[in-house]
Scaffold this motif. Structure first.
Motif, PDB file in Angstrom:
ATOM      1  N   HIS A  20      78.849  26.514  53.475  1.00  0.00           N
ATOM      2  CA  HIS A  20      79.156  26.737  54.890  1.00  0.00           C
ATOM      3  C   HIS A  20      80.132  27.904  55.079  1.00  0.00           C
ATOM      4  CE1 HIS A  20      79.630  25.774  59.115  1.00  0.00           C
ATOM      5  NE2 HIS A  20      80.933  25.863  58.955  1.00  0.00           N
ATOM      6  N   LEU A  21      81.115  28.014  54.198  1.00  0.00           N
ATOM      7  CA  LEU A  21      82.153  29.037  54.354  1.00  0.00           C
ATOM      8  C   LEU A  21      81.817  30.354  53.656  1.00  0.00           C
ATOM      9  CD1 LEU A  21      85.276  26.769  53.868  1.00  0.00           C
ATOM     10  CD2 LEU A  21      84.487  27.801  56.006  1.00  0.00           C
ATOM     11  N   HIS A  22      80.814  30.370  52.798  1.00  0.00           N
ATOM     12  CA  HIS A  22      80.483  31.574  52.025  1.00  0.00           C
ATOM     13  C   HIS A  22      80.257  32.810  52.905  1.00  0.00           C
ATOM     14  CE1 HIS A  22      78.200  34.255  49.353  1.00  0.00           C
ATOM     15  NE2 HIS A  22      79.045  33.793  48.432  1.00  0.00           N
ATOM     16  N   PRO A  23      79.475  32.742  53.994  1.00  0.00           N
ATOM     17  CA  PRO A  23      79.288  33.949  54.821  1.00  0.00           C
ATOM     18  C   PRO A  23      80.607  34.504  55.364  1.00  0.00           C
ATOM     19  CG  PRO A  23      77.663  32.275  55.409  1.00  0.00           C
ATOM     20  CD  PRO A  23      78.642  31.624  54.476  1.00  0.00           C
ATOM     21  N   LEU A  24      81.513  33.640  55.785  1.00  0.00           N
ATOM     22  CA  LEU A  24      82.820  34.072  56.287  1.00  0.00           C
ATOM     23  C   LEU A  24      83.621  34.756  55.188  1.00  0.00           C
ATOM     24  CD1 LEU A  24      85.243  33.943  58.377  1.00  0.00           C
ATOM     25  CD2 LEU A  24      85.805  31.760  57.282  1.00  0.00           C
ATOM     26  N   VAL A  25      83.691  34.132  54.030  1.00  0.00           N
ATOM     27  CA  VAL A  25      84.476  34.671  52.923  1.00  0.00           C
ATOM     28  C   VAL A  25      83.898  36.004  52.450  1.00  0.00           C
ATOM     29  CG1 VAL A  25      85.130  34.265  50.509  1.00  0.00           C
ATOM     30  CG2 VAL A  25      85.406  32.442  52.203  1.00  0.00           C
ATOM     31  N   ILE A  26      82.594  36.093  52.300  1.00  0.00           N
ATOM     32  CA  ILE A  26      81.973  37.342  51.843  1.00  0.00           C
ATOM     33  C   ILE A  26      82.198  38.460  52.854  1.00  0.00           C
ATOM     34  CG2 ILE A  26      79.703  38.441  51.520  1.00  0.00           C
ATOM     35  CD1 ILE A  26      80.822  37.111  49.012  1.00  0.00           C
ATOM     36  N   ARG A  27      82.136  38.147  54.137  1.00  0.00           N
ATOM     37  CA  ARG A  27      82.391  39.162  55.175  1.00  0.00           C
ATOM     38  C   ARG A  27      83.818  39.710  55.044  1.00  0.00           C
ATOM     39  NH1 ARG A  27      80.497  36.415  59.083  1.00  0.00           N
ATOM     40  NH2 ARG A  27      82.423  35.495  59.832  1.00  0.00           N
ATOM     41  N   ILE A  28      84.780  38.841  54.813  1.00  0.00           N
ATOM     42  CA  ILE A  28      86.176  39.274  54.644  1.00  0.00           C
ATOM     43  C   ILE A  28      86.318  40.088  53.365  1.00  0.00           C
ATOM     44  CG2 ILE A  28      88.529  38.465  54.207  1.00  0.00           C
ATOM     45  CD1 ILE A  28      87.847  36.082  56.114  1.00  0.00           C
ATOM     46  N   VAL A  29      85.731  39.611  52.282  1.00  0.00           N
ATOM     47  CA  VAL A  29      85.826  40.317  50.999  1.00  0.00           C
ATOM     48  C   VAL A  29      85.218  41.715  51.121  1.00  0.00           C
ATOM     49  CG1 VAL A  29      84.911  40.350  48.644  1.00  0.00           C
ATOM     50  CG2 VAL A  29      85.969  38.273  49.533  1.00  0.00           C
ATOM     51  N   ARG A  30      84.049  41.807  51.735  1.00  0.00           N
ATOM     52  CA  ARG A  30      83.385  43.113  51.852  1.00  0.00           C
ATOM     53  C   ARG A  30      84.198  44.088  52.697  1.00  0.00           C
ATOM     54  NH1 ARG A  30      77.327  40.777  52.574  1.00  0.00           N
ATOM     55  NH2 ARG A  30      76.910  40.561  50.342  1.00  0.00           N
ATOM     56  N   SER A  31      84.902  43.589  53.682  1.00  0.00           N
ATOM     57  CA  SER A  31      85.678  44.509  54.512  1.00  0.00           C
ATOM     58  C   SER A  31      87.014  44.896  53.885  1.00  0.00           C
ATOM     59  CB  SER A  31      85.899  43.923  55.908  1.00  0.00           C
ATOM     60  OG  SER A  31      86.690  42.767  55.849  1.00  0.00           O
ATOM     61  N   HIS A  32      87.440  44.177  52.857  1.00  0.00           N
ATOM     62  CA  HIS A  32      88.719  44.482  52.204  1.00  0.00           C
ATOM     63  C   HIS A  32      88.578  44.663  50.706  1.00  0.00           C
ATOM     64  CE1 HIS A  32      89.540  41.872  55.718  1.00  0.00           C
ATOM     65  NE2 HIS A  32      90.333  42.863  55.996  1.00  0.00           N
TER      66      HIS A  32
END
Length: 196
Positions: free
Chosen positions: A29-41
């Motif tokens: 459930h949280l993977h899309p949120l975490v990956i979006r943050i990781v990719r932007s930073h």
């Protein structure tokens, strides 16, 4: 699982009872949120899945610290942002960014900016993006983060404050200082090109 069908609190309760299925559901459930943050930073030379794994590991090891004062995804976002900042800090910063460090396309883009040419070169958008990231890499991690969120990701001051835990005044001050530093770095690069 659809957003409105996911029972976050029920899932967290099952995870606290060491339910492995619930733990997998939570990560999914949280993977899309975490990956979006990781990719932007994402710091250079770091695999995004490795960093995401570190974030999820921290989430599970600190789960007893979550008190419910903020929505759980916000709490995980803060862990993700902090982990990315820590990773950026751990990398050695290059002491100087030089004209010779630019690829041929990046140098052409910078030449066009300096000479105010409006012609688009093939690959210039990619080269410009790379040039921006090379300049951003010269900033302190917190400064880079605020520029990334505010100017590149188009987040509001309030959104950045919620995501990082910094108050809104601090976000504004960091953005101002980071922009000045970027401008100085660009001017230094510009003057080096003119003198060569």
């Amino acid at each position: 699982m659809a957003e409105d069908q996911f029972d976050m609190l029920g899932c967290l309760e099952r995870v606290r009872r060491r339910d492995q299925v619930a733990a997998r559901e939570l990560v999914e459930h949280l993977h899309p949120l975490v990956i979006r943050i990781v990719r932007s930073h994402l710091p250079r030379r770091v695999a995004e899945e490795d960093l995401a794994q570190d974030i999820f590991l921290k989430m599970f090891t600190r789960l007893d610290q979550y008190q419910g004062a903020v929505p759980f995804p916000h709490w995980v976002s803060r862990i993700a942002v902090t982990t990315c900042i820590d990773q950026l800090r751990a990398q050695k910063r290059r002491p100087e960014f030089r004209w010779a460090d630019l690829s041929e396309n990046e140098a052409e883009v910078l030449d066009n900016v300096l000479s105010d040419e409006k012609t688009e070169l093939p690959g210039s958008a990619l080269a410009a993006r790379e040039l921006v990231h090379k300049l951003l890499d010269q900033l302190k991690p917190d400064d880079r983060l605020v520029i990334q969120l505010l100017d590149l990701d188009q987040k509001t001051i309030a959104e950045i404050s919620a995501q990082t835990g910094w108050n809104q005044t601090l976000v504004k001050v960091r953005a101002f200082r980071a922009r000045r530093k970027l401008q100085k770095l660009f001017q230094e690069l510009q003057s080096k090109e003119k003198s060569s």
